[in-house]
Each structure stands twice: as C-alpha cells, then as structure tokens.
Design a protein around this motif. Structure first.
Motif, PDB file in Angstrom:
ATOM      1  N   GLN A   7      12.480 -52.466  66.992  1.00  0.00           N
ATOM      2  CA  GLN A   7      12.116 -53.879  66.832  1.00  0.00           C
ATOM      3  C   GLN A   7      11.165 -54.094  65.661  1.00  0.00           C
ATOM      4  O   GLN A   7      11.172 -55.156  65.032  1.00  0.00           O
ATOM      5  N   HIS A   8      10.340 -53.095  65.371  1.00  0.00           N
ATOM      6  CA  HIS A   8       9.322 -53.233  64.324  1.00  0.00           C
ATOM      7  C   HIS A   8       9.313 -51.990  63.436  1.00  0.00           C
ATOM      8  O   HIS A   8       8.386 -51.180  63.489  1.00  0.00           O
ATOM      9  N   PRO A   9      10.324 -51.814  62.603  1.00  0.00           N
ATOM     10  CA  PRO A   9      10.401 -50.619  61.755  1.00  0.00           C
ATOM     11  C   PRO A   9       9.231 -50.483  60.791  1.00  0.00           C
ATOM     12  O   PRO A   9       8.965 -49.386  60.288  1.00  0.00           O
ATOM     13  N   GLU A  10       8.526 -51.582  60.540  1.00  0.00           N
ATOM     14  CA  GLU A  10       7.369 -51.502  59.647  1.00  0.00           C
ATOM     15  C   GLU A  10       6.243 -50.653  60.221  1.00  0.00           C
ATOM     16  O   GLU A  10       5.312 -50.248  59.500  1.00  0.00           O
ATOM     17  N   LEU A  11       6.317 -50.353  61.522  1.00  0.00           N
ATOM     18  CA  LEU A  11       5.303 -49.501  62.141  1.00  0.00           C
ATOM     19  C   LEU A  11       5.481 -48.029  61.778  1.00  0.00           C
ATOM     20  O   LEU A  11       4.541 -47.232  61.921  1.00  0.00           O
ATOM     21  N   ILE A  12       6.669 -47.659  61.316  1.00  0.00           N
ATOM     22  CA  ILE A  12       6.968 -46.245  61.105  1.00  0.00           C
ATOM     23  C   ILE A  12       6.208 -45.635  59.926  1.00  0.00           C
ATOM     24  O   ILE A  12       5.600 -44.560  60.073  1.00  0.00           O
ATOM     25  N   PRO A  13       6.201 -46.239  58.732  1.00  0.00           N
ATOM     26  CA  PRO A  13       5.558 -45.586  57.589  1.00  0.00           C
ATOM     27  C   PRO A  13       4.092 -45.206  57.793  1.00  0.00           C
ATOM     28  O   PRO A  13       3.699 -44.084  57.442  1.00  0.00           O
ATOM     29  N   PRO A  14       3.234 -46.074  58.370  1.00  0.00           N
ATOM     30  CA  PRO A  14       1.838 -45.645  58.552  1.00  0.00           C
ATOM     31  C   PRO A  14       1.677 -44.496  59.537  1.00  0.00           C
ATOM     32  O   PRO A  14       0.802 -43.646  59.365  1.00  0.00           O
ATOM     33  N   VAL A  15       2.535 -44.459  60.575  1.00  0.00           N
ATOM     34  CA  VAL A  15       2.473 -43.340  61.516  1.00  0.00           C
ATOM     35  C   VAL A  15       2.923 -42.058  60.832  1.00  0.00           C
ATOM     36  O   VAL A  15       2.293 -41.001  60.969  1.00  0.00           O
ATOM     37  N   ALA A  16       4.005 -42.139  60.060  1.00  0.00           N
ATOM     38  CA  ALA A  16       4.491 -40.966  59.341  1.00  0.00           C
ATOM     39  C   ALA A  16       3.446 -40.458  58.359  1.00  0.00           C
ATOM     40  O   ALA A  16       3.257 -39.244  58.200  1.00  0.00           O
ATOM     41  N   ALA A  17       2.746 -41.387  57.710  1.00  0.00           N
ATOM     42  CA  ALA A  17       1.723 -40.992  56.738  1.00  0.00           C
ATOM     43  C   ALA A  17       0.550 -40.281  57.397  1.00  0.00           C
ATOM     44  O   ALA A  17      -0.123 -39.456  56.767  1.00  0.00           O
ATOM     45  N   ALA A  18       0.302 -40.586  58.666  1.00  0.00           N
ATOM     46  CA  ALA A  18      -0.802 -39.949  59.394  1.00  0.00           C
ATOM     47  C   ALA A  18      -0.381 -38.665  60.095  1.00  0.00           C
ATOM     48  O   ALA A  18      -1.175 -38.055  60.802  1.00  0.00           O
ATOM     49  N   THR A  19       0.881 -38.262  59.905  1.00  0.00           N
ATOM     50  CA  THR A  19       1.423 -37.076  60.564  1.00  0.00           C
ATOM     51  C   THR A  19       1.616 -35.975  59.540  1.00  0.00           C
ATOM     52  O   THR A  19       2.225 -36.194  58.482  1.00  0.00           O
ATOM     53  N   ALA A  20       1.116 -34.780  59.837  1.00  0.00           N
ATOM     54  CA  ALA A  20       1.154 -33.685  58.869  1.00  0.00           C
ATOM     55  C   ALA A  20       2.567 -33.387  58.394  1.00  0.00           C
ATOM     56  O   ALA A  20       2.785 -33.106  57.212  1.00  0.00           O
ATOM     57  N   LEU A  21       3.560 -33.462  59.291  1.00  0.00           N
ATOM     58  CA  LEU A  21       4.938 -33.153  58.915  1.00  0.00           C
ATOM     59  C   LEU A  21       5.684 -34.354  58.347  1.00  0.00           C
ATOM     60  O   LEU A  21       6.884 -34.274  58.087  1.00  0.00           O
ATOM     61  N   GLY A  22       5.000 -35.475  58.186  1.00  0.00           N
ATOM     62  CA  GLY A  22       5.508 -36.557  57.376  1.00  0.00           C
ATOM     63  C   GLY A  22       6.537 -37.481  57.993  1.00  0.00           C
ATOM     64  O   GLY A  22       7.227 -38.207  57.266  1.00  0.00           O
ATOM     65  N   ARG A  23       6.671 -37.515  59.321  1.00  0.00           N
ATOM     66  CA  ARG A  23       7.622 -38.420  59.970  1.00  0.00           C
ATOM     67  C   ARG A  23       7.174 -38.655  61.402  1.00  0.00           C
ATOM     68  O   ARG A  23       6.269 -37.990  61.898  1.00  0.00           O
ATOM     69  N   ILE A  24       7.824 -39.604  62.079  1.00  0.00           N
ATOM     70  CA  ILE A  24       7.577 -39.774  63.510  1.00  0.00           C
ATOM     71  C   ILE A  24       8.447 -38.783  64.278  1.00  0.00           C
ATOM     72  O   ILE A  24       9.423 -38.249  63.753  1.00  0.00           O
ATOM     73  N   GLY A  25       8.115 -38.552  65.527  1.00  0.00           N
ATOM     74  CA  GLY A  25       8.889 -37.629  66.344  1.00  0.00           C
ATOM     75  C   GLY A  25      10.178 -38.250  66.835  1.00  0.00           C
ATOM     76  O   GLY A  25      10.293 -39.468  66.974  1.00  0.00           O
ATOM     77  N   GLU A  26      11.144 -37.404  67.084  1.00  0.00           N
ATOM     78  CA  GLU A  26      12.409 -37.817  67.690  1.00  0.00           C
ATOM     79  C   GLU A  26      12.519 -37.182  69.072  1.00  0.00           C
ATOM     80  O   GLU A  26      11.908 -36.138  69.344  1.00  0.00           O
ATOM     81  N   SER A  27      13.306 -37.798  69.934  1.00  0.00           N
ATOM     82  CA  SER A  27      13.467 -37.272  71.293  1.00  0.00           C
ATOM     83  C   SER A  27      13.933 -35.818  71.276  1.00  0.00           C
ATOM     84  O   SER A  27      13.515 -35.007  72.107  1.00  0.00           O
ATOM     85  N   GLU A  28      14.797 -35.483  70.331  1.00  0.00           N
ATOM     86  CA  GLU A  28      15.329 -34.124  70.252  1.00  0.00           C
ATOM     87  C   GLU A  28      14.246 -33.096  69.947  1.00  0.00           C
ATOM     88  O   GLU A  28      14.345 -31.942  70.365  1.00  0.00           O
ATOM     89  N   ASP A  29      13.198 -33.506  69.203  1.00  0.00           N
ATOM     90  CA  ASP A  29      12.095 -32.591  68.922  1.00  0.00           C
ATOM     91  C   ASP A  29      11.415 -32.142  70.215  1.00  0.00           C
ATOM     92  O   ASP A  29      11.105 -30.964  70.411  1.00  0.00           O
ATOM     93  N   VAL A  30      11.174 -33.099  71.096  1.00  0.00           N
ATOM     94  CA  VAL A  30      10.488 -32.807  72.357  1.00  0.00           C
ATOM     95  C   VAL A  30      11.432 -32.090  73.323  1.00  0.00           C
ATOM     96  O   VAL A  30      11.022 -31.178  74.048  1.00  0.00           O
ATOM     97  N   ALA A  31      12.710 -32.472  73.313  1.00  0.00           N
ATOM     98  CA  ALA A  31      13.687 -31.856  74.204  1.00  0.00           C
ATOM     99  C   ALA A  31      13.791 -30.357  73.972  1.00  0.00           C
ATOM    100  O   ALA A  31      13.930 -29.576  74.918  1.00  0.00           O
ATOM    101  N   ALA A  32      13.723 -29.945  72.711  1.00  0.00           N
ATOM    102  CA  ALA A  32      13.812 -28.520  72.406  1.00  0.00           C
ATOM    103  C   ALA A  32      12.639 -27.750  73.003  1.00  0.00           C
ATOM    104  O   ALA A  32      12.791 -26.606  73.461  1.00  0.00           O
TER     105      ALA A  32
END
Length: 254
Positions: A203-228
């Motif tokens: 609903q609010h894709p504009e929220l993604i870039p600042p979160v990604a910028a604050a994350t060492a690996l440079g992106r937000i998490g995906e469900s598959e990351d946690v599932a593994a």
C-alpha cells in the motif's frame, strides 16, 4: 516421513515456511484463520510440487477451539500419513497493528495481542504436546521488536511486549521440554514484507527505501528469508541448538 504443524500457514512467513519444509521432504499441517481459500491453495501447491499437506482452520486466540483442533490434527495424521504423532510445531500465527501511542492503547488491543501472540501459542503448544514425538522441535516466530537489542519504536508497546514474552517463553520451554529431547528456538524477523499491518509495503511502497537504507544488507526482508531459518531450526543441522532466538533482520540498524 516427519510432519510439521505450522500455524498461520496460509500467507506470509508461515506460507513460505510451509513451502520450504515441504520442499525438504516434511509433511505439513498448516492452519488458516480467515481465508480457507488461501489455506487450501497453499496445501494444493505443496501437493502439486510433490509434497504432502493438509490445511485446517484455527483461531489461535480461541481457547475453546484448541481441543477440537487437536482432534482435527489427530485425524489428519491418521488419514493422510498413517501416524498418530507429529514432529515439529511452528508457532507462527500473528496479527499486526498500526502504531498506537501508549496513552491511547485500549484494553481490546492489549487483549488481542496477548491472545494471539502469547496465550494462544502457549496453550496450543500445551494442547498438542501429547501428540509430539520425543526429539522433535518447536519454533516461535517472534520479532526483533521483542529483543533487548532493538530500538523501541513509539506506538508498539503492546506488540513489542508480547513478542518479548515469546522470547522468554522459548527459553523456559526449552528447559522444560528438554527431558523429552524437544528443542525450542525462536526466529526474530526484522522488517519483512508480509500481509500483516494491512499489507503496508504494497500500500505504501515509499516506506521501503528508508528501511532498506537502514539495513546493512541493503533491502527489506522477504518471507522466504525467514522461512529458510525456520526450516534450518527444524533440521538435524540445528540439533545442538535450543533456547536460542535468531534475529533475522539483514543487519537492520547496524
């Protein structure tokens, strides 16, 4: 064949975990709450990909539903796999919330968060324990919001508190269930793209870039990351891990 019960398995992290463990040869009993269609579609996809799965309805916060759910699990085990026990329990079902200041937090919100994230999985685990095999494993999907190392976000005092309680519960159950060789661990996702919180990132894709910028690996998490990570915690490779909470945030806030 080993069998896993995964709550909240019709979407998000639970759905991804169901696909991942099924891919590794584990039978899956997944639960859905509001959408039978998504639950059945998840089970059908697992079956189409060569796995085995059953979808069951469960409102984890309803204490009156637990005995009926245990009977449904027993029936599914007998009819689908010819077993009377299962091996793994993933307490994943959850509900999100928007930010609510402490002064405005209602008793209704408080009770909902406690019921879904603490009371529900606490008594669900207790109810299903007689069906679990010795040497099995339990995993809680908690949140980095519940970790002492996290930076508290205003408006999430209830959510962070109940997720922190899951971290503590993980340690206590690891101690109590160790007599049966049952390992208990938790995974604490950071910011992850799921349907919780009103599907906020869609609903609010504009929220993604600042979160990604604050994350060492440079992106937000995906469900598959946690599932593994959930699948790993259920696996023999994690056989010497118990009472641990693994943060899965991609280095958020580093």
């Amino acid at each position: 064949m080993q069998i896993a019960v995964i709550t909240g398995g019709s979407s998000g992290i639970g759905q991804a975990a169901a696909y991942e463990v099924a891919k590794r040869g584990v039978g899956v009993i997944l639960t859905y709450h509001g959408s039978a269609e998504r639950g059945l579609e998840t089970a059908e996809r697992i079956e189409k990909d060569g796995g085995t799965a059953v979808a069951l309805q469960l409102d984890v916060s309803s204490q009156g539903a637990l005995s009926g759910f245990r009977e449904a699990v027993s029936a599914a085990l007998r009819e689908r796999w010819g077993r009377d026990s299962f091996d793994f329990l993933v307490n994943n079902a959850g509900v999100g919330q928007g930010p609510v200041p402490f002064e405005e937090t209602s008793e209704e919100l408080f009770d909902q968060m406690v019921g879904v994230h603490l009371k529900g999985p606490y008594f669900l685990t207790q109810s299903l324990l007689p069906l679990m095999t010795d040497g099995g494993a339990v995993v809680f999907t908690t949140s980095s919001a519940g970790l002492l190392s996290s930076q508290p976000s205003p408006g999430y005092s209830v959510y962070g508190s109940v997720k922190g309680a899951q971290v503590v519960l993980t340690r206590y159950l690891a101690k109590e269930l160790s007599a049966r060789g049952i390992r208990v661990n938790a995974v604490a996702p950071g910011v992850t793209r799921t349907r919780l919180g009103g599907d906020a990132f869609a609903q609010h894709p504009e929220l993604i870039p600042p979160v990604a910028a604050a994350t060492a690996l440079g992106r937000i998490g995906e469900s598959e990351d946690v599932a593994a990570i959930i699948a790993f915690l259920l696996s023999p490779e994690a056989g010497w891990l118990t009472a641990q909470t693994l943060e899965a945030s991609g280095g958020y806030g580093l």
